[in-house]
Every structure is written in C-alpha cells, then in structure tokens.
Motif scaffolding. Structure first.
Motif, PDB file in Angstrom:
ATOM      1  N   ASP A  80       0.801  -1.227   0.000  1.00  0.00           N
ATOM      2  CA  ASP A  80       0.000   0.000   0.000  1.00  0.00           C
ATOM      3  C   ASP A  80       0.830   1.272   0.000  1.00  0.00           C
ATOM      4  O   ASP A  80       0.500   2.239  -0.703  1.00  0.00           O
ATOM      5  CB  ASP A  80      -0.952  -0.007   1.201  1.00  0.00           C
ATOM      6  CG  ASP A  80      -2.034  -1.066   1.063  1.00  0.00           C
ATOM      7  OD1 ASP A  80      -2.877  -0.921   0.170  1.00  0.00           O
ATOM      8  OD2 ASP A  80      -2.016  -2.042   1.831  1.00  0.00           O
TER       9      ASP A  80
ATOM     10  N   LEU B 126       0.901   4.049  -3.196  1.00  0.00           N
ATOM     11  CA  LEU B 126       0.663   5.488  -3.056  1.00  0.00           C
ATOM     12  C   LEU B 126       1.868   6.294  -3.530  1.00  0.00           C
ATOM     13  O   LEU B 126       1.727   7.269  -4.291  1.00  0.00           O
ATOM     14  CB  LEU B 126       0.329   5.822  -1.602  1.00  0.00           C
ATOM     15  CG  LEU B 126       0.234   7.301  -1.230  1.00  0.00           C
ATOM     16  CD1 LEU B 126      -0.730   8.055  -2.140  1.00  0.00           C
ATOM     17  CD2 LEU B 126      -0.170   7.450   0.237  1.00  0.00           C
TER      18      LEU B 126
ATOM     19  N   VAL C 245      -6.550   0.190  -6.201  1.00  0.00           N
ATOM     20  CA  VAL C 245      -6.140  -0.437  -4.950  1.00  0.00           C
ATOM     21  C   VAL C 245      -6.656  -1.868  -4.953  1.00  0.00           C
ATOM     22  O   VAL C 245      -7.822  -2.121  -5.234  1.00  0.00           O
ATOM     23  CB  VAL C 245      -6.668   0.340  -3.718  1.00  0.00           C
ATOM     24  CG1 VAL C 245      -8.189   0.383  -3.678  1.00  0.00           C
ATOM     25  CG2 VAL C 245      -6.122  -0.247  -2.423  1.00  0.00           C
TER      26      VAL C 245
ATOM     27  N   LEU D  52      -5.132   5.251   0.156  1.00  0.00           N
ATOM     28  CA  LEU D  52      -4.653   5.689  -1.152  1.00  0.00           C
ATOM     29  C   LEU D  52      -5.246   7.046  -1.533  1.00  0.00           C
ATOM     30  O   LEU D  52      -4.519   7.966  -1.921  1.00  0.00           O
ATOM     31  CB  LEU D  52      -5.003   4.644  -2.214  1.00  0.00           C
ATOM     32  CG  LEU D  52      -4.636   4.991  -3.662  1.00  0.00           C
ATOM     33  CD1 LEU D  52      -3.147   5.255  -3.804  1.00  0.00           C
ATOM     34  CD2 LEU D  52      -5.074   3.874  -4.611  1.00  0.00           C
TER      35      LEU D  52
END
Length: 423
Positions: free
Chosen positions: A151, A155, A175, A193
């Motif tokens: 994650d 980003l 995502v 995100l």
C-alpha cells in the motif's frame, strides 16, 4: 450541432488539437466522460478495450446510435511495449480519430491508457519516459495501476508519476490487484490511497478495486461483490471519486445494473467479450464465450470471421499449446489477416460488436443520451479541462513519505496469492 461545433472548438485537449488540427472528431478528456455519467445518474460509461480494429469500429457506431459518451481504451499488457494486440498506446487515438471522421461520429470519445502497471522501481523510471510519449500520441486519460505493490509503495508510485500526467487528463488509480475473490480491497486500503493523494493535491476521477471479479474468461458467476463496492465508495464520498469497474466479462447484466444503481461507479471496462464477439464466437449474457461438449469455443456460422480463418486461428493456438484464456494472444499475429478479409466479412465483425455494445449501453449501463451531457460539461467549463471534482481535505503535513510508510503498517488487508494477474 451548434453545441457540438462549440465543443469541438474548445473541448479537445491540446495534444489532440496538435495531432489532428482539421479533425471533426470530438476526442475529449476522460474527466468529461465521468461528468456525463454523473450528470445522468446511475450510469456507466462503456470503456471498450479496443483489442482489434473491429471492436473500435463497432463500439463507436454503437455509441453514435445510442447518443452516448464512450471510452476507447487499451491496457499495458494489451498495447504496451510488450503487447499482444496490434492496437497500442501510440496508435489508438489515430485509429479512433480516423474512424470518427469516416463514420461521422459526433459523440464525445476519451482515449484511455488502462492498467498502466508499475510493479517496481524499474517500471517507475521507465514510466517517467513512456507516459509523456503516450500523451504525445493522443492518450487523454490514464489508469495508474501500482496495485501489485504494498500500500505505501502504491501510493508513493502514484505520487511519483503524477507530474508526468497532464492536469486536464482523466485519472484512474487502483487499490487491490484484480484477482477474483482473493485479496479483496478494503475500505481502509482505499481510504489510505485516496487520502494520501488528496493531501498532495491529486484528485483522481476514478478508483478501481479488487471487488471480486477477474480479467478474461470468468470460471464462475461469483463475480463482482456489489456490497463491498458500495461500502468503499460510501467511505470515499467526501473525496468525490467515482468507481471504475474492471473485469465485467463474466458478470451478468443484472449484477452490472446493480453496480450502476447501488455504487458510485461511472466506468465499466469490457474487453474479452468484445474480442470474442468480433471473431464470431457464441457468448452468453455474461459475455463469456461458450464451449461445446469437447471444451472448444463455438463458432457461429456466418458470423464474425470466416470459418476458414477461424480454423486457422484455432490451429495456431493449438500449435502454441494455448489454453482458452490464451486466445487473446491471437490478436497480434492475426490483425492483418482480419483486415485482409472481404468487406462483407469485415463489416459483419464490426456490426456484431456494434449490436452487443448498443445493448450494453442502452439496457445495462444506462448511458444512452449521455453525449449531450458531456458536451454540456465542456461548454460549462469553456475548456478541454473541466477541472477536478474534489478539493484538498487532508493536511499534507501528515502525509510525508515517512508518515506514509508508518501509516501503511496498520493496514492489515489480505493481498491474496502471488502471481501474474495482468490482463
């Protein structure tokens, strides 16, 4: 037509004006298409993966017939540097522009680079060179797909590539890698995100999720989890991001209608179904090609390609040891053979796509008559750039790189099995 002429004068992005200065094709930013769907309400734009010329031709004719704003797209695996289609990131806009002028298409069309995958630092470095070339070639919208990464890296990759994407362009982020009912996206991951992007002044038009579907041939009708999608979209409501639904082939019309009515989705990708239909294969309501008792695709006599050419395509696939899900690889070696068929054959290939796409637009996606709404958005902005939907909510002081990495440690989502899930 007066409004169309005004939109043509102000609504085409700078790259499109430069490439096609004398064109009558209303090629627009992906943002415009999203706004049209929102204006109608409970509407999904058909985002057709133009794996071959006939898919693009048929979809454009269907959109004109339905008076619908539409998206023509290709994914990195389909049309990137290592592709399995002759249509690619660099020629797609030219094909669309030529067809729009030939066919008298007056509905707004966005040219979308779908699933632009970034899986590592090498991909990110290459993207900084490659993405500008795609916009130079007429792309007007892009999906940055770093969902394969953890994650925090997802980003950070989105943040790093954003300076290379024009502010006027449609922007999709993702995502949760698309891998069926495993590794499903969570509310927390999606918020992480979108909040991180928001803090940095980036306001995506769409977010794509792993909400239970797959790319390609769907093995079951499990498909999209509407409830999960709705929950995530509700949590993201303050950020005014729409949903993009991937992997629609393999999901019933009823489930797709639910996505339109119960979630904030405005974009629905259709790829495999359109490819199979153009070839003349029998498909069901789910868009899945049907198999006979021996496990072979069923070619409808007198539809799509000739029976002789289909036999040649099957023989080629068998010589390569390809499974049914690998038949997409026939696109590249057979595109010129498809184009070399008699006119009547070429026309019936496109017509079959047109009829299927028209039905999807009018009976499933509820995007009929969205073309005037897209034109209205352009005229209201008096520009090719209709601006962002969202505004900055998050404090950038709380989203430094070190804080992003620390925040990501609290996300406990199951990423599902490792492997190659590209389409």
């Amino acid at each position: 037509m007066a409004d169309f002429d005004k939109a043509l004068a102000v609504g085409r992005p700078a790259n499109i004006q430069r490439l096609f200065p004398n064109s009558k094709a209303l090629i627009v930013s992906g943002k415009v298409i999203d706004r049209a769907m929102l204006a109608k309400g409970n509407a999904l734009a058909l985002a057709a993966n133009g794996r071959n010329y006939f898919v693009i031709r048929g979809v454009l004719k269907a959109a004109q017939r339905a008076n619908a704003a539409v998206i023509i797209e290709i994914a990195k695996s389909e049309g990137g540097q290592k592709s399995y289609c002759a249509v690619n990131y660099w020629n797609m806009a030219r094909i669309v522009d030529a067809l729009c002028n030939e066919l008298g298409i007056t509905v707004p069309v966005a040219i979308h680079a779908d699933h632009y995958g970034i899986k590592n630092d090498k991909d990110l470095a290459a993207a900084k060179v490659e993405v500008p070339t795609m916009f130079e070639a007429g792309i007007t919208s892009i999906a940055i797909d770093a969902s394969h990464l953890p994650d925090d890296e997802n980003l950070l990759a989105n943040l790093a590539i954003n300076p290379f994407i024009p502010a006027w362009a449609g922007l999709e982020t993702e995502v949760g890698e698309i891998k069926g009912n495993q590794g499903l996206s969570t509310v927390e991951e999606a918020k992480f995100l979108i909040q991180g992007l928001n803090a940095n002044g980036i306001f995506p038009d769409w977010i794509a999720l792993n909400n239970g579907t797959t790319h390609g041939l769907e093995a079951s009708d499990a498909g999209i989890q509407v409830g999960l999608t709705a929950d995530i979209h509700k949590a993201l409501a303050p950020y005014k991001v729409s949903g993009a639904q991937h992997g629609t082939s393999g999901n019933s019309s009823e489930r797709l209608r639910e996505i339109a009515t119960k979630t904030r989705t405005t974009k629905a990708n259709v790829a495999t179904a359109l490819q199979m239909i153009s070839w003349g294969l029998e498909v069901n309501d789910y868009g899945n090609a049907q198999l006979d008792a021996s496990g072979n695709f069923i070619k409808v006599k007198g539809e799509g390609v000739t029976e002789e050419l289909w036999a040649e395509m099957v023989a080629h696939a068998e010589s390569k040891g390809w499974k049914k899900g690998d038949y997409k690889n026939l696109n590249l070696p057979f595109e010129n053979k498809l184009l070399a068929q008699p006119e009547a054959i070429r026309e019936r290939m496109a017509k079959r796509v047109e009829d299927f796409a028209y039905k999807m637009i009018t009976e499933v996606f509820n995007s009929k008559d969205t073309a005037p709404l897209a034109v209205e958005a352009i005229l209201k902005a008096s520009s090719a750039d209709v601006g962002p939907k969202g505004s900055q909510i998050e404090d950038p002081a709380h989203w430094t790189e070190s804080q992003i990495r620390e925040r990501a440690k609290s996300l406990a989502g199951d990423k599902g099995p490792a492997g190659n899930f590209d389409d």
